[in-house]
Write a protein that holds these residues in place. Structure first.
Motif, PDB file in Angstrom:
ATOM      1  N   GLN A  18       0.808  -1.219   0.000  1.00 57.94           N
ATOM      2  CA  GLN A  18       0.000   0.000   0.000  1.00 57.94           C
ATOM      3  C   GLN A  18       0.840   1.268   0.000  1.00 57.94           C
ATOM      4  OE1 GLN A  18      -0.868  -2.468   2.514  1.00 57.94           O
ATOM      5  NE2 GLN A  18      -2.311  -3.321   1.053  1.00 57.94           N
ATOM      6  N   GLY A  19       2.137   1.159   0.079  1.00 52.25           N
ATOM      7  CA  GLY A  19       2.997   2.337   0.166  1.00 52.25           C
ATOM      8  C   GLY A  19       3.198   3.035  -1.161  1.00 52.25           C
ATOM      9  N   PHE A  20       4.218   3.888  -1.184  1.00 55.34           N
ATOM     10  CA  PHE A  20       4.506   4.712  -2.350  1.00 55.34           C
ATOM     11  C   PHE A  20       5.984   4.573  -2.689  1.00 55.34           C
ATOM     12  CE2 PHE A  20       5.909   8.554  -4.403  1.00 55.34           C
ATOM     13  CZ  PHE A  20       4.911   8.780  -5.332  1.00 55.34           C
ATOM     14  N   GLY A  21       6.302   4.429  -3.957  1.00 54.10           N
ATOM     15  CA  GLY A  21       7.692   4.433  -4.401  1.00 54.10           C
ATOM     16  C   GLY A  21       8.378   3.087  -4.257  1.00 54.10           C
ATOM     17  N   LYS A  22       9.687   3.148  -4.092  1.00 52.72           N
ATOM     18  CA  LYS A  22      10.513   1.939  -4.054  1.00 52.72           C
ATOM     19  C   LYS A  22      10.214   1.095  -2.821  1.00 52.72           C
ATOM     20  CE  LYS A  22      14.299   4.195  -6.452  1.00 52.72           C
ATOM     21  NZ  LYS A  22      15.675   4.700  -6.343  1.00 52.72           N
ATOM     22  N   MET A  23      10.257  -0.238  -3.017  1.00 52.79           N
ATOM     23  CA  MET A  23      10.096  -1.160  -1.892  1.00 52.79           C
ATOM     24  C   MET A  23      11.478  -1.693  -1.510  1.00 52.79           C
ATOM     25  SD  MET A  23       7.986  -4.754  -1.433  1.00 52.79           S
ATOM     26  CE  MET A  23       6.570  -4.125  -2.285  1.00 52.79           C
ATOM     27  N   TRP A  24      11.753  -1.649  -0.202  1.00 52.87           N
ATOM     28  CA  TRP A  24      13.049  -2.049   0.320  1.00 52.87           C
ATOM     29  C   TRP A  24      12.928  -3.247   1.241  1.00 52.87           C
ATOM     30  CZ3 TRP A  24      17.173   0.397  -1.649  1.00 52.87           C
ATOM     31  CH2 TRP A  24      16.928   1.619  -2.289  1.00 52.87           C
ATOM     32  N   GLN A  25      13.870  -4.158   1.111  1.00 51.61           N
ATOM     33  CA  GLN A  25      14.025  -5.258   2.057  1.00 51.61           C
ATOM     34  C   GLN A  25      15.325  -4.982   2.806  1.00 51.61           C
ATOM     35  OE1 GLN A  25      13.254  -9.523   1.083  1.00 51.61           O
ATOM     36  NE2 GLN A  25      15.487  -9.623   1.244  1.00 51.61           N
ATOM     37  N   LYS A  26      15.217  -4.806   4.117  1.00 51.93           N
ATOM     38  CA  LYS A  26      16.391  -4.514   4.936  1.00 51.93           C
ATOM     39  C   LYS A  26      16.499  -5.594   6.003  1.00 51.93           C
ATOM     40  CE  LYS A  26      16.373   0.475   4.375  1.00 51.93           C
ATOM     41  NZ  LYS A  26      16.870   1.665   5.073  1.00 51.93           N
ATOM     42  N   THR A  27      17.692  -6.146   6.133  1.00 54.24           N
ATOM     43  CA  THR A  27      17.924  -7.195   7.110  1.00 54.24           C
ATOM     44  C   THR A  27      19.137  -6.829   7.954  1.00 54.24           C
ATOM     45  OG1 THR A  27      17.086  -8.805   5.509  1.00 54.24           O
ATOM     46  CG2 THR A  27      18.248  -9.676   7.428  1.00 54.24           C
ATOM     47  N   TYR A  28      18.937  -6.847   9.256  1.00 49.79           N
ATOM     48  CA  TYR A  28      19.998  -6.542  10.215  1.00 49.79           C
ATOM     49  C   TYR A  28      20.182  -7.790  11.076  1.00 49.79           C
ATOM     50  CZ  TYR A  28      18.259  -1.987   8.793  1.00 49.79           C
ATOM     51  OH  TYR A  28      17.825  -0.917   8.047  1.00 49.79           O
ATOM     52  N   THR A  29      21.401  -8.316  11.136  1.00 50.19           N
ATOM     53  CA  THR A  29      21.644  -9.521  11.921  1.00 50.19           C
ATOM     54  C   THR A  29      22.831  -9.321  12.849  1.00 50.19           C
ATOM     55  OG1 THR A  29      23.035 -10.468  10.174  1.00 50.19           O
ATOM     56  CG2 THR A  29      20.725 -11.125  10.189  1.00 50.19           C
ATOM     57  N   ALA A  30      22.781 -10.026  13.978  1.00 46.83           N
ATOM     58  CA  ALA A  30      23.896 -10.044  14.920  1.00 46.83           C
ATOM     59  C   ALA A  30      24.053 -11.464  15.433  1.00 46.83           C
ATOM     60  CB  ALA A  30      23.654  -9.088  16.076  1.00 46.83           C
ATOM     61  N   ARG A  31      25.229 -12.022  15.227  1.00 47.04           N
ATOM     62  CA  ARG A  31      25.543 -13.339  15.805  1.00 47.04           C
ATOM     63  C   ARG A  31      25.882 -13.102  17.266  1.00 47.04           C
ATOM     64  NH1 ARG A  31      29.618 -16.380  14.235  1.00 47.04           N
ATOM     65  NH2 ARG A  31      28.440 -18.311  14.124  1.00 47.04           N
ATOM     66  N   LEU A  32      25.239 -13.805  18.157  1.00 47.97           N
ATOM     67  CA  LEU A  32      25.439 -13.609  19.585  1.00 47.97           C
ATOM     68  C   LEU A  32      26.599 -14.485  20.058  1.00 47.97           C
ATOM     69  CD1 LEU A  32      21.724 -13.350  20.765  1.00 47.97           C
ATOM     70  CD2 LEU A  32      23.232 -11.593  19.829  1.00 47.97           C
ATOM     71  N   GLU A  33      27.788 -14.142  19.571  1.00 52.27           N
ATOM     72  CA  GLU A  33      29.019 -14.880  19.883  1.00 52.27           C
ATOM     73  C   GLU A  33      29.253 -14.884  21.388  1.00 52.27           C
ATOM     74  OE1 GLU A  33      31.009 -16.381  17.744  1.00 52.27           O
ATOM     75  OE2 GLU A  33      30.347 -15.562  15.836  1.00 52.27           O
ATOM     76  N   GLY A  34      29.515 -16.066  21.930  1.00 52.97           N
ATOM     77  CA  GLY A  34      29.839 -16.177  23.349  1.00 52.97           C
ATOM     78  C   GLY A  34      28.641 -16.231  24.275  1.00 52.97           C
ATOM     79  N   ALA A  35      27.446 -16.088  23.746  1.00 56.72           N
ATOM     80  CA  ALA A  35      26.242 -16.135  24.581  1.00 56.72           C
ATOM     81  C   ALA A  35      25.647 -17.536  24.509  1.00 56.72           C
ATOM     82  CB  ALA A  35      25.215 -15.114  24.107  1.00 56.72           C
ATOM     83  N   SER A  36      25.261 -18.050  25.657  1.00 52.56           N
ATOM     84  CA  SER A  36      24.591 -19.362  25.646  1.00 52.56           C
ATOM     85  C   SER A  36      23.109 -19.120  25.879  1.00 52.56           C
ATOM     86  CB  SER A  36      25.179 -20.284  26.713  1.00 52.56           C
ATOM     87  OG  SER A  36      25.067 -19.680  27.982  1.00 52.56           O
ATOM     88  N   THR A  37      22.433 -18.791  24.801  1.00 50.55           N
ATOM     89  CA  THR A  37      21.014 -18.483  24.868  1.00 50.55           C
ATOM     90  C   THR A  37      20.312 -19.099  23.664  1.00 50.55           C
ATOM     91  OG1 THR A  37      19.413 -16.690  25.120  1.00 50.55           O
ATOM     92  CG2 THR A  37      21.263 -16.268  23.660  1.00 50.55           C
ATOM     93  N   SER A  38      19.071 -19.435  23.844  1.00 49.17           N
ATOM     94  CA  SER A  38      18.305 -20.023  22.752  1.00 49.17           C
ATOM     95  C   SER A  38      17.599 -18.935  21.954  1.00 49.17           C
ATOM     96  CB  SER A  38      17.251 -20.988  23.308  1.00 49.17           C
ATOM     97  OG  SER A  38      16.227 -20.252  23.962  1.00 49.17           O
ATOM     98  N   PRO A  39      17.202 -19.239  20.717  1.00 43.24           N
ATOM     99  CA  PRO A  39      16.418 -18.269  19.951  1.00 43.24           C
ATOM    100  C   PRO A  39      15.150 -17.837  20.697  1.00 43.24           C
ATOM    101  CG  PRO A  39      17.246 -19.954  18.484  1.00 43.24           C
ATOM    102  CD  PRO A  39      17.569 -20.407  19.896  1.00 43.24           C
ATOM    103  N   ALA A  40      14.469 -18.769  21.343  1.00 39.69           N
ATOM    104  CA  ALA A  40      13.244 -18.416  22.076  1.00 39.69           C
ATOM    105  C   ALA A  40      13.533 -17.448  23.215  1.00 39.69           C
ATOM    106  CB  ALA A  40      12.561 -19.675  22.605  1.00 39.69           C
ATOM    107  N   GLN A  41      14.663 -17.602  23.906  1.00 39.90           N
ATOM    108  CA  GLN A  41      15.023 -16.675  24.985  1.00 39.90           C
ATOM    109  C   GLN A  41      15.310 -15.282  24.433  1.00 39.90           C
ATOM    110  OE1 GLN A  41      18.213 -19.233  26.401  1.00 39.90           O
ATOM    111  NE2 GLN A  41      17.212 -19.370  28.426  1.00 39.90           N
ATOM    112  N   VAL A  42      15.949 -15.231  23.278  1.00 39.78           N
ATOM    113  CA  VAL A  42      16.246 -13.933  22.657  1.00 39.78           C
ATOM    114  C   VAL A  42      14.947 -13.223  22.291  1.00 39.78           C
ATOM    115  CG1 VAL A  42      17.263 -12.791  20.638  1.00 39.78           C
ATOM    116  CG2 VAL A  42      18.523 -14.614  21.826  1.00 39.78           C
ATOM    117  N   VAL A  43      14.039 -13.920  21.642  1.00 45.01           N
ATOM    118  CA  VAL A  43      12.786 -13.302  21.216  1.00 45.01           C
ATOM    119  C   VAL A  43      11.942 -12.900  22.425  1.00 45.01           C
ATOM    120  CG1 VAL A  43      10.613 -13.696  19.976  1.00 45.01           C
ATOM    121  CG2 VAL A  43      12.797 -14.344  18.935  1.00 45.01           C
TER     122      VAL A  43
END
Length: 176
Positions: A18-43
């Protein structure tokens, strides 16, 4: 409770179609090096501590008393807000309302990579909400959006005591 933003009440949610103009896909990621956590805990931490982890703060991002559950509307300052479109153990998605600078979806998720390291990710599919915002995109709105989500991913990593840089990937998926 009791807060109303004039740019949210009575407004429809709008996706990138529904927007106007160019459509952008932006992805930002961070590897949690050294952390012992699950994806569910992060979310779960991201969902329950979003004002803090995003850097918006309690006044900049007001979560409804019901929490960030599907259908909930969170206010961004006094100007706009987002509606929670989807939520499960490993992701949740916001959708923007009419009047927000962007029309789109923002999905926050986490997963394990091939090395077993938890990776936090913010994935946007957006376009400007109107011609004025489309003109502002190359004049600084893109940089502001990038800094916002890069800061958020750094904060998520720091919350879990992790090291790691934020990787940013930007693709114009529709130049029209």
């Amino acid at each position: 409770e009791g807060s109303v933003a004039s740019n949210v009440e009575g407004r429809r949610t709008v996706g990138p179609l529904q927007g106007f103009g160019k459509m952008w896909q932006k992805t930002y990621t961070a590897r949690l090096e050294g952390a012992s956590t699950s994806p569910a805990q992060v979310v779960e931490a991201w969902r329950t501590r979003f004002p803090e982890l995003s850097g918006f703060g309690e006044r900049g991002f007001r979560v409804p008393s019901s929490g960030l559950v599907p259908g909930a509307v969170a206010l961004l300052g006094d100007l706009s807000g987002v509606m929670v479109l989807y939520s499960d153990d490993e992701s949740f998605t916001y959708m923007t309302p009419e009047g927000h600078p962007f029309s789109g979806w923002i999905t926050f998720s986490a997963h394990k990579d091939e090395d077993g390291t938890t990776v936090a990710r913010a994935h946007l599919l957006i376009r400007a909400n109107d011609p004025l915002y489309e003109l502002m995109m190359p004049l600084g709105l893109h940089r502001l959006e990038d800094r916002t989500w890069q800061r958020t991913l750094r904060n998520v990593a720091a919350y879990f005591g992790a090291t790691g840089e934020v990787e940013t990937r930007v693709v114009c998926v529709d130049p029209k």
